[in-house]
Design an enzyme around this catalytic site. Structure first.
Site, PDB file in Angstrom:
ATOM      1  N   LYS A   2     -19.026 -32.957   2.740  1.00  0.00           N
ATOM      2  CA  LYS A   2     -19.940 -33.111   3.881  1.00  0.00           C
ATOM      3  C   LYS A   2     -21.390 -32.813   3.501  1.00  0.00           C
ATOM      4  CE  LYS A   2     -16.930 -32.529   7.942  1.00  0.00           C
ATOM      5  NZ  LYS A   2     -17.247 -33.800   8.624  1.00  0.00           N
TER       6      LYS A   2
ATOM      7  N   ASP B 191     -18.730 -30.395  16.186  1.00  0.00           N
ATOM      8  CA  ASP B 191     -17.662 -30.199  15.204  1.00  0.00           C
ATOM      9  C   ASP B 191     -16.314 -30.036  15.906  1.00  0.00           C
ATOM     10  OD1 ASP B 191     -17.066 -29.500  12.216  1.00  0.00           O
ATOM     11  OD2 ASP B 191     -16.021 -27.980  13.398  1.00  0.00           O
ATOM     12  N   ARG B 192     -15.337 -30.809  15.487  1.00  0.00           N
ATOM     13  CA  ARG B 192     -14.039 -30.831  16.155  1.00  0.00           C
ATOM     14  C   ARG B 192     -13.237 -29.554  15.875  1.00  0.00           C
ATOM     15  NH1 ARG B 192     -17.566 -34.026  14.741  1.00  0.00           N
ATOM     16  NH2 ARG B 192     -16.543 -34.374  12.743  1.00  0.00           N
ATOM     17  N   THR B 193     -13.278 -29.061  14.647  1.00  0.00           N
ATOM     18  CA  THR B 193     -12.553 -27.833  14.330  1.00  0.00           C
ATOM     19  C   THR B 193     -13.071 -26.666  15.164  1.00  0.00           C
ATOM     20  OG1 THR B 193     -11.832 -28.428  12.100  1.00  0.00           O
ATOM     21  CG2 THR B 193     -12.167 -26.094  12.518  1.00  0.00           C
TER      22      THR B 193
ATOM     23  N   THR C  14      -8.362 -30.023   7.888  1.00  0.00           N
ATOM     24  CA  THR C  14      -9.253 -28.974   8.371  1.00  0.00           C
ATOM     25  C   THR C  14      -8.446 -27.865   9.052  1.00  0.00           C
ATOM     26  OG1 THR C  14      -9.541 -29.968  10.558  1.00  0.00           O
ATOM     27  CG2 THR C  14     -11.091 -30.647   8.817  1.00  0.00           C
TER      28      THR C  14
ATOM     29  N   CYS D  49     -11.142 -39.912  11.860  1.00  0.00           N
ATOM     30  CA  CYS D  49     -11.262 -38.460  11.853  1.00  0.00           C
ATOM     31  C   CYS D  49      -9.923 -37.896  12.300  1.00  0.00           C
ATOM     32  CB  CYS D  49     -12.381 -37.985  12.782  1.00  0.00           C
ATOM     33  SG  CYS D  49     -12.424 -36.200  13.036  1.00  0.00           S
ATOM     34  N   ASN D  50      -9.228 -37.226  11.396  1.00  0.00           N
ATOM     35  CA  ASN D  50      -7.910 -36.685  11.735  1.00  0.00           C
ATOM     36  C   ASN D  50      -7.981 -35.625  12.817  1.00  0.00           C
ATOM     37  OD1 ASN D  50      -5.591 -37.589   9.669  1.00  0.00           O
ATOM     38  ND2 ASN D  50      -7.538 -37.563   8.589  1.00  0.00           N
ATOM     39  N   THR D  51      -8.974 -34.726  12.721  1.00  0.00           N
ATOM     40  CA  THR D  51      -9.047 -33.626  13.689  1.00  0.00           C
ATOM     41  C   THR D  51      -9.250 -34.153  15.100  1.00  0.00           C
ATOM     42  OG1 THR D  51     -10.059 -32.325  11.908  1.00  0.00           O
ATOM     43  CG2 THR D  51     -10.055 -31.357  14.096  1.00  0.00           C
TER      44      THR D  51
ATOM     45  N   CYS E 241      -7.587 -35.404   6.052  1.00  0.00           N
ATOM     46  CA  CYS E 241      -8.986 -35.267   6.442  1.00  0.00           C
ATOM     47  C   CYS E 241      -9.737 -36.367   5.719  1.00  0.00           C
ATOM     48  CB  CYS E 241      -9.543 -33.896   6.059  1.00  0.00           C
ATOM     49  SG  CYS E 241     -11.320 -33.736   6.367  1.00  0.00           S
TER      50      CYS E 241
END
Length: 238
Positions: free
Chosen positions: A167, A47-49, A127, A83-85, A196
């Protein structure tokens, strides 16, 4: 021959939506007039966040870089990352690759400015990781516009739609989004970016008005043009 590499799987639903968007936005009368693509759905990337907020980003960065290298070895001439993050890593990834990586963040902001001349305040729905890293705020500042973030209570609703609804395979709650919409307009935003790609998926189920610019749609159009395709109903102008 140009070939688009899609580094996807973050999430899988958004990746398939990008493919659908590219098909639907390409002016083509036969298969051969569509752009060539390799779509990689790497859903196991952490998970990027969580990575950004913890500071433990090496695993994510190297997974993204390895995928970009693999796509390049298979003939891709441009890379799209839906994917923005993940764009937290954009500049570091581009520094390691000779293949152009499309900047979805910059493209989205430029699309807002083009659609809304004179806009000064742009709401960012994203996010926690994207907001925490100020990914959009930095790009907005370079273009003399201000990125507006939701307050903490509204941001919890945004995250719930992303993680607990879309998700998890749900279509998203319009009543929840209505609270977000009212909040952004009360803050005086001239428009907002769905920053997002799960929110892009929400828009597929619940169409939104022109107040919103879809980052995935911006990435889609840039991808078509970068790979020599023809945008449906528009001039190709990078």
């Amino acid at each position: 021959m140009s070939k688009l590499g899609v580094l996807g799987g973050m999430g899988p639903l958004a990746t398939q939506l990008l493919y659908k968007m590219i098909i639907e936005n390409t002016e083509a009368s036969c298969d051969q007039e569509h752009i060539d693509m390799i779509i990689l759905s790497h859903a196991k990337i952490p998970d990027r966040t969580a990575a950004i907020k913890s500071g433990n980003t090496k695993e994510v960065f190297h997974a993204l870089l390895d995928d970009i290298i693999m796509l390049g070895k298979n003939g891709c001439t441009a890379i799209a990352i839906p994917c923005n993050t993940s764009h937290y890593f954009y500049h570091a990834l581009q520094a390691e690759s000779d293949i152009p990586i499309i900047n979805m963040v910059a493209s989205s902001i430029e699309d807002v400015i083009a659609a809304k001349p004179g806009a000064k305040k742009i709401g960012i729905l994203a996010t926690d990781g994207t907001l925490y890293a100020d990914i959009y705020k930095k790009e907005c500042a370079e273009r003399c516009v201000t990125a507006i973030y939701p307050d903490a209570d509204i941001q919890k609703i945004v995250m719930d739609i992303i993680y607990e609804q879309i998700k998890k395979g749900e279509k998203g709650n319009p009543e929840d989004f209505a609270k977000i919409d009212a909040h952004l307009k009360a803050l005086g935003c001239d428009g907002a970016i769905l920053a997002c790609t799960e929110l892009s998926c929400y828009k597929e189920y619940h169409p939104l008005d022109s107040f919103y610019t879809d980052s995935l749609e911006s990435l889609c159009k840039k991808s078509i043009v970068m790979c020599g395709g023809k945008l449906k109903g528009e001039k190709n102008d990078l």
